[in-house]
Scaffold this motif. Sequence first.
Motif, PDB file in Angstrom:
ATOM      1  N   ALA A 173       0.878  -1.024  -0.039  1.00  0.00           N
ATOM      2  CA  ALA A 173       0.071   0.178  -0.139  1.00  0.00           C
ATOM      3  C   ALA A 173       0.755   1.211   0.266  1.00  0.00           C
ATOM      4  CB  ALA A 173      -0.856   0.015   1.353  1.00  0.00           C
ATOM      5  N   SER A 174       1.832   1.201  -0.861  1.00  0.00           N
ATOM      6  CA  SER A 174       2.897   2.244  -0.796  1.00  0.00           C
ATOM      7  C   SER A 174       2.581   3.148  -1.957  1.00  0.00           C
ATOM      8  CB  SER A 174       4.289   1.919  -1.416  1.00  0.00           C
ATOM      9  OG  SER A 174       4.241   0.781  -2.350  1.00  0.00           O
ATOM     10  N   TYR A 175       3.225   4.360  -2.383  1.00  0.00           N
ATOM     11  CA  TYR A 175       2.978   5.066  -3.632  1.00  0.00           C
ATOM     12  C   TYR A 175       2.792   4.304  -4.841  1.00  0.00           C
ATOM     13  CZ  TYR A 175       4.308   8.720  -0.163  1.00  0.00           C
ATOM     14  OH  TYR A 175       4.285   9.490   0.892  1.00  0.00           O
ATOM     15  N   ASP A 176       2.358   4.615  -5.786  1.00  0.00           N
ATOM     16  CA  ASP A 176       1.901   4.163  -7.066  1.00  0.00           C
ATOM     17  C   ASP A 176       3.187   3.717  -7.724  1.00  0.00           C
ATOM     18  OD1 ASP A 176      -0.576   4.715  -6.394  1.00  0.00           O
ATOM     19  OD2 ASP A 176      -1.406   5.352  -7.912  1.00  0.00           O
ATOM     20  N   ASN A 177       4.197   4.738  -7.702  1.00  0.00           N
ATOM     21  CA  ASN A 177       5.378   4.474  -8.453  1.00  0.00           C
ATOM     22  C   ASN A 177       6.307   3.416  -7.715  1.00  0.00           C
ATOM     23  OD1 ASN A 177       5.612   6.478  -6.370  1.00  0.00           O
ATOM     24  ND2 ASN A 177       7.537   7.698  -7.606  1.00  0.00           N
ATOM     25  N   ASP A 178       6.072   3.153  -6.491  1.00  0.00           N
ATOM     26  CA  ASP A 178       6.727   2.081  -5.941  1.00  0.00           C
ATOM     27  C   ASP A 178       6.252   0.631  -6.053  1.00  0.00           C
ATOM     28  OD1 ASP A 178       8.691   3.665  -4.947  1.00  0.00           O
ATOM     29  OD2 ASP A 178       7.437   4.114  -3.118  1.00  0.00           O
ATOM     30  N   HIS A 179       5.066   0.450  -6.684  1.00  0.00           N
ATOM     31  CA  HIS A 179       4.214  -0.840  -7.063  1.00  0.00           C
ATOM     32  C   HIS A 179       5.273  -1.651  -7.753  1.00  0.00           C
ATOM     33  CE1 HIS A 179       0.197   1.002  -5.638  1.00  0.00           C
ATOM     34  NE2 HIS A 179       1.040   1.034  -4.682  1.00  0.00           N
ATOM     35  N   PHE A 180       5.450  -1.375  -8.958  1.00  0.00           N
ATOM     36  CA  PHE A 180       6.324  -2.270  -9.769  1.00  0.00           C
ATOM     37  C   PHE A 180       7.409  -2.935  -9.357  1.00  0.00           C
ATOM     38  CE2 PHE A 180       9.489  -2.801 -13.057  1.00  0.00           C
ATOM     39  CZ  PHE A 180       8.877  -3.881 -13.591  1.00  0.00           C
ATOM     40  N   TYR A 181       8.383  -2.264  -8.781  1.00  0.00           N
ATOM     41  CA  TYR A 181       9.564  -2.954  -8.033  1.00  0.00           C
ATOM     42  C   TYR A 181       9.145  -3.995  -6.856  1.00  0.00           C
ATOM     43  CZ  TYR A 181      13.651  -3.358  -5.156  1.00  0.00           C
ATOM     44  OH  TYR A 181      14.618  -3.774  -4.461  1.00  0.00           O
ATOM     45  N   GLN A 182       8.218  -3.287  -6.008  1.00  0.00           N
ATOM     46  CA  GLN A 182       7.885  -4.046  -4.924  1.00  0.00           C
ATOM     47  C   GLN A 182       7.230  -5.310  -5.443  1.00  0.00           C
ATOM     48  OE1 GLN A 182       5.831  -1.217  -2.399  1.00  0.00           O
ATOM     49  NE2 GLN A 182       7.896  -0.190  -1.964  1.00  0.00           N
ATOM     50  N   ILE A 183       6.179  -5.446  -6.575  1.00  0.00           N
ATOM     51  CA  ILE A 183       5.676  -6.570  -6.856  1.00  0.00           C
ATOM     52  C   ILE A 183       6.606  -7.392  -7.442  1.00  0.00           C
ATOM     53  CG2 ILE A 183       4.030  -7.710  -8.757  1.00  0.00           C
ATOM     54  CD1 ILE A 183       2.377  -4.808  -8.256  1.00  0.00           C
ATOM     55  N   THR A 184       7.574  -6.995  -8.203  1.00  0.00           N
ATOM     56  CA  THR A 184       8.329  -8.082  -8.909  1.00  0.00           C
ATOM     57  C   THR A 184       9.254  -8.411  -7.982  1.00  0.00           C
ATOM     58  OG1 THR A 184       9.732  -6.163  -9.720  1.00  0.00           O
ATOM     59  CG2 THR A 184       8.312  -6.956 -11.159  1.00  0.00           C
ATOM     60  N   LYS A 185       9.872  -7.733  -7.086  1.00  0.00           N
ATOM     61  CA  LYS A 185      10.863  -8.468  -5.965  1.00  0.00           C
ATOM     62  C   LYS A 185       9.927  -9.456  -5.359  1.00  0.00           C
ATOM     63  CE  LYS A 185      14.886  -8.082  -4.251  1.00  0.00           C
ATOM     64  NZ  LYS A 185      15.592  -6.836  -3.479  1.00  0.00           N
ATOM     65  N   SER A 186       8.808  -8.949  -4.949  1.00  0.00           N
ATOM     66  CA  SER A 186       8.174 -10.162  -3.917  1.00  0.00           C
ATOM     67  C   SER A 186       7.860 -11.451  -4.759  1.00  0.00           C
ATOM     68  CB  SER A 186       6.762  -9.393  -3.708  1.00  0.00           C
ATOM     69  OG  SER A 186       6.805  -8.264  -2.837  1.00  0.00           O
ATOM     70  N   LEU A 187       7.463 -11.216  -5.953  1.00  0.00           N
ATOM     71  CA  LEU A 187       7.267 -12.399  -6.619  1.00  0.00           C
ATOM     72  C   LEU A 187       8.439 -13.219  -6.864  1.00  0.00           C
ATOM     73  CD1 LEU A 187       4.825 -11.121  -9.466  1.00  0.00           C
ATOM     74  CD2 LEU A 187       4.253 -12.730  -7.523  1.00  0.00           C
ATOM     75  N   LEU A 188       9.813 -12.440  -7.211  1.00  0.00           N
ATOM     76  CA  LEU A 188      10.822 -13.394  -7.515  1.00  0.00           C
ATOM     77  C   LEU A 188      11.342 -13.747  -6.135  1.00  0.00           C
ATOM     78  CD1 LEU A 188      12.736 -10.688  -9.600  1.00  0.00           C
ATOM     79  CD2 LEU A 188      11.770 -12.982 -10.279  1.00  0.00           C
TER      80      LEU A 188
END
Length: 340
Positions: free
Chosen positions: A82-97
């Motif tokens: 639930a961070s800022y929108d521009n952080d979502h991509f990095y945090q999603i990909t890092k989480s999945l990986l």
Amino acid sequence: MQHGRAMSKNYKKELVIGVIGLGVGAFHLSNSFNHKNCKVKYICDTNKKKLLYYKKKFNIKNTTANFDEVVNDKEVNVIIIASYDNDHFYQITKSLLNNKHVFIEKPMCLSIKDLNTIVKIKKKKPNLFISSNLVLRTHPFFEKLIKEKKKLKKIYYVEGDYNYGRIDKLTKGWRGKIKNYSVILGGGIHLIDLILRLKRKKVKEIITMSNKIVTNKFKKVPNDFAVSLLKFEDDSIAKISSNFSSSTDHHHIFNIYSKNTSLFYSRDISKQYFKEKENKPKIEVKYKYDNNTKGKMLINFFKAISKKNKLIVSENELFYLMKVCLMLVESQKTNKIIKL
């Protein structure tokens, strides 16, 4: 308030959670603590006062401003973003990986390129769950609508208005500081999701027009108003307005026109008119929509991981929704009709 739990003997079966961002994330934090199969191990935010407040409130040992500290912890198997929108991509990909299930505030990302990367990574991680907090899916009006949608014969037009009424979120908050922020991705996406679920048809062409008449003096603030048109493969049409500048409270309008009936929803009241009785609504229903209802998306996500039910918003639905929304943003930039 329920506070920190000791590890149980069935620890491996528990959902061990890291909550990223303590704005809306604080609501997810509370719901996570109240779910019997969850243990919140981390809270993460750059605001030290928020970290201290929620650390004391929920008796959480691990607090950090560093997302990587959370995602690199092997015990954590669920990341709530639930961070800022521009952080979502990095945090999603890092989480999945790092083999974490992901629950994400909308939008997932801010570009088609980033969406394609997420889809590619997720295909290699079929055992992981990913979902987004599309809270209107659990609104009782929409739940009833989906159950009874067969009664709507040949829908030819749907319109939805997302009236945010919180212009200061753009002019004073973080949203106005993000380069690619979009009111479509930040608001209208909810109604687009409902329309795609209702129609169950592919979109064949789209266009968006927008302006910033209200916020014109704020040069760096993105357009605060947008209107999008979608044409489906059955030639039906949908219109969605994403209106952050409305002089109103936060509310939604959702209207459906079909061959046999018209259905109008606004401010938790729906009215349905039938063709043979055009002057008076045959059915009028008032709905209750509160924080318990809004929390259903996260609880559904937890239960899906535990194999107790299916996701309310499937992975394919989520990815297609993001594709449509991102193409609407592209149309807004180019002022052109885009064929999908």
